[in-house]
Design a protein around this motif. Sequence first.
Motif, mmCIF file in Angstrom:
data_model
loop_
_atom_site.group_PDB
_atom_site.id
_atom_site.type_symbol
_atom_site.label_atom_id
_atom_site.label_comp_id
_atom_site.label_asym_id
_atom_site.label_seq_id
_atom_site.Cartn_x
_atom_site.Cartn_y
_atom_site.Cartn_z
ATOM 1 N N ASP A 74 0.856 -1.172 0.000
ATOM 2 C CA ASP A 74 0.000 0.000 0.000
ATOM 3 C C ASP A 74 0.899 1.230 0.000
ATOM 4 O O ASP A 74 1.552 1.529 0.999
ATOM 5 C CB ASP A 74 -0.899 -0.027 1.235
ATOM 6 N N ILE A 75 0.954 1.927 -1.106
ATOM 7 C CA ILE A 75 1.873 3.051 -1.258
ATOM 8 C C ILE A 75 1.087 4.354 -1.146
ATOM 9 O O ILE A 75 0.254 4.659 -1.995
ATOM 10 C CB ILE A 75 2.627 2.963 -2.599
ATOM 11 N N LYS A 76 1.363 5.108 -0.094
ATOM 12 C CA LYS A 76 0.673 6.369 0.136
ATOM 13 C C LYS A 76 1.455 7.170 1.174
ATOM 14 O O LYS A 76 2.376 6.650 1.806
ATOM 15 C CB LYS A 76 -0.749 6.119 0.638
ATOM 16 N N GLY A 77 1.061 8.432 1.327
ATOM 17 C CA GLY A 77 1.655 9.254 2.376
ATOM 18 C C GLY A 77 2.881 10.011 1.933
ATOM 19 O O GLY A 77 2.972 10.484 0.792
ATOM 20 N N VAL A 78 3.833 10.144 2.834
ATOM 21 C CA VAL A 78 5.065 10.890 2.576
ATOM 22 C C VAL A 78 6.180 9.925 2.188
ATOM 23 O O VAL A 78 6.632 9.126 3.010
ATOM 24 C CB VAL A 78 5.483 11.717 3.801
ATOM 25 N N ILE A 79 6.571 9.985 0.935
ATOM 26 C CA ILE A 79 7.724 9.229 0.447
ATOM 27 C C ILE A 79 8.886 10.217 0.360
ATOM 28 O O ILE A 79 8.779 11.243 -0.305
ATOM 29 C CB ILE A 79 7.439 8.596 -0.921
ATOM 30 N N LEU B 102 -6.504 17.329 -3.242
ATOM 31 C CA LEU B 102 -6.000 17.454 -4.608
ATOM 32 C C LEU B 102 -6.134 16.158 -5.403
ATOM 33 O O LEU B 102 -5.754 16.103 -6.565
ATOM 34 C CB LEU B 102 -4.535 17.889 -4.580
ATOM 35 N N GLY B 103 -6.652 15.128 -4.781
ATOM 36 C CA GLY B 103 -6.860 13.875 -5.483
ATOM 37 C C GLY B 103 -5.594 13.059 -5.691
ATOM 38 O O GLY B 103 -5.511 12.281 -6.634
ATOM 39 N N VAL B 104 -4.613 13.238 -4.799
ATOM 40 C CA VAL B 104 -3.374 12.466 -4.918
ATOM 41 C C VAL B 104 -3.199 11.579 -3.690
ATOM 42 O O VAL B 104 -3.835 11.773 -2.653
ATOM 43 C CB VAL B 104 -2.150 13.392 -5.097
ATOM 44 N N HIS B 105 -2.301 10.615 -3.816
ATOM 45 C CA HIS B 105 -2.102 9.627 -2.759
ATOM 46 C C HIS B 105 -1.036 10.045 -1.757
ATOM 47 O O HIS B 105 -0.880 9.397 -0.715
ATOM 48 C CB HIS B 105 -1.720 8.283 -3.373
ATOM 49 N N GLY B 106 -0.305 11.094 -2.081
ATOM 50 C CA GLY B 106 0.722 11.549 -1.162
ATOM 51 C C GLY B 106 1.680 12.517 -1.819
ATOM 52 O O GLY B 106 1.439 13.009 -2.924
ATOM 53 N N VAL B 107 2.779 12.768 -1.119
ATOM 54 C CA VAL B 107 3.758 13.754 -1.567
ATOM 55 C C VAL B 107 5.166 13.171 -1.440
ATOM 56 O O VAL B 107 5.403 12.237 -0.670
ATOM 57 C CB VAL B 107 3.662 15.068 -0.769
ATOM 58 N N ILE B 108 6.084 13.768 -2.199
ATOM 59 C CA ILE B 108 7.487 13.342 -2.173
ATOM 60 C C ILE B 108 8.334 14.605 -1.981
ATOM 61 O O ILE B 108 8.922 15.119 -2.937
ATOM 62 C CB ILE B 108 7.845 12.571 -3.453
ATOM 63 N N PRO B 109 8.370 15.154 -0.761
ATOM 64 C CA PRO B 109 9.023 16.444 -0.509
ATOM 65 C C PRO B 109 10.463 16.299 -0.021
ATOM 66 O O PRO B 109 10.746 15.560 0.930
ATOM 67 C CB PRO B 109 8.144 17.038 0.598
ATOM 68 N N ALA B 110 11.376 17.026 -0.625
ATOM 69 C CA ALA B 110 12.786 16.937 -0.248
ATOM 70 C C ALA B 110 13.014 17.299 1.207
ATOM 71 O O ALA B 110 13.835 16.676 1.893
ATOM 72 C CB ALA B 110 13.613 17.842 -1.156
#
Length: 308
Positions: free
Chosen positions: A5-10, A204-212
């Motif tokens: 299950d891939i979601k959240g903060v990567i 925003l209809g997305v599963h998560g974010v990938i913030p540096a």
Amino acid sequence: MADKDIKGVIVPILTPLNADETVDTGSLKRLVDYLIGNGVHGIWVSGTTGEFAALSDRQRLISMEAVVDAVAGRVPIIGNVSMPSTQLSLDMAREVQEMGMDGVAVTPPYYYMNAQDELLDHYRYIHDRCPVPLWVYNIPQTVKTAVTPSTVATLASEGTVVGIKDSSGAGELLAELNVLCEQGDVELLRFLGTVFRTTTSRALGVHGVIPAIANLAASASACGWEAGEVGDAETVRECNAKLLIAGKISQLAKGGSPNAAAFGGMKSALKMMGVLDSDTLTRPMRSLTEEEKEGIPAILEGLGLSTG
């Protein structure tokens, strides 16, 4: 789709380097433990924040293998295998396919610009020859070519790609992609390369974010996303305040490029915390000076983090 299950903060993990610009695997493993210990939901390895374009193929493979070993199945891992051509990207994907990552990400080929019909062939060619779930990495500001919503939706509808990291910053294009996926009943993991949408990604209809910045502010990022998912406005406000503080790390440098300021600031802070042994960057990006580093302790204090 990938099994997990891939979601959240990567987190697009930094690549700690020794003085000779080889990968410091000991520091990299400590960084993985720091991130997972602070609640992040996945790792994105050998990406832009990881300085992949300035590292040799061997060093990139070393970094990915070290992350897989350190994560030990605790969270999903996506490995960026982007290269300047389709065949080179496929070669890198094949090198990592037995590592046990949950997906590989590919940008459009860089240096030469490509048309959308070429990008369709690019992703299909890689998918057909490598069994690892494939992601689109859309970052036109560095690779020159954007992957349009219709191209992404087409690839997802046929099962060629399972996810996208959209670092384009183009909100209207994301909205178009969302509509195309909805209308076509298309499954696609959608992530944004952003920090200030961490707590509002659901809307925003997305599963998560990938913030540096999650390399440093891991807890604030992970908690902020989770709070946004359940509508905890007070925690959202607190986490956003910390993300604003963390962002000051990229404002300490008085010279060099914006990327060097951001990566160098985070590396220097993590070194001060005892997570990394060195704050080396790949040349010609410059590390922070000792004078510039004097601003780090106040930022760490504001984040509730201590020096090592």
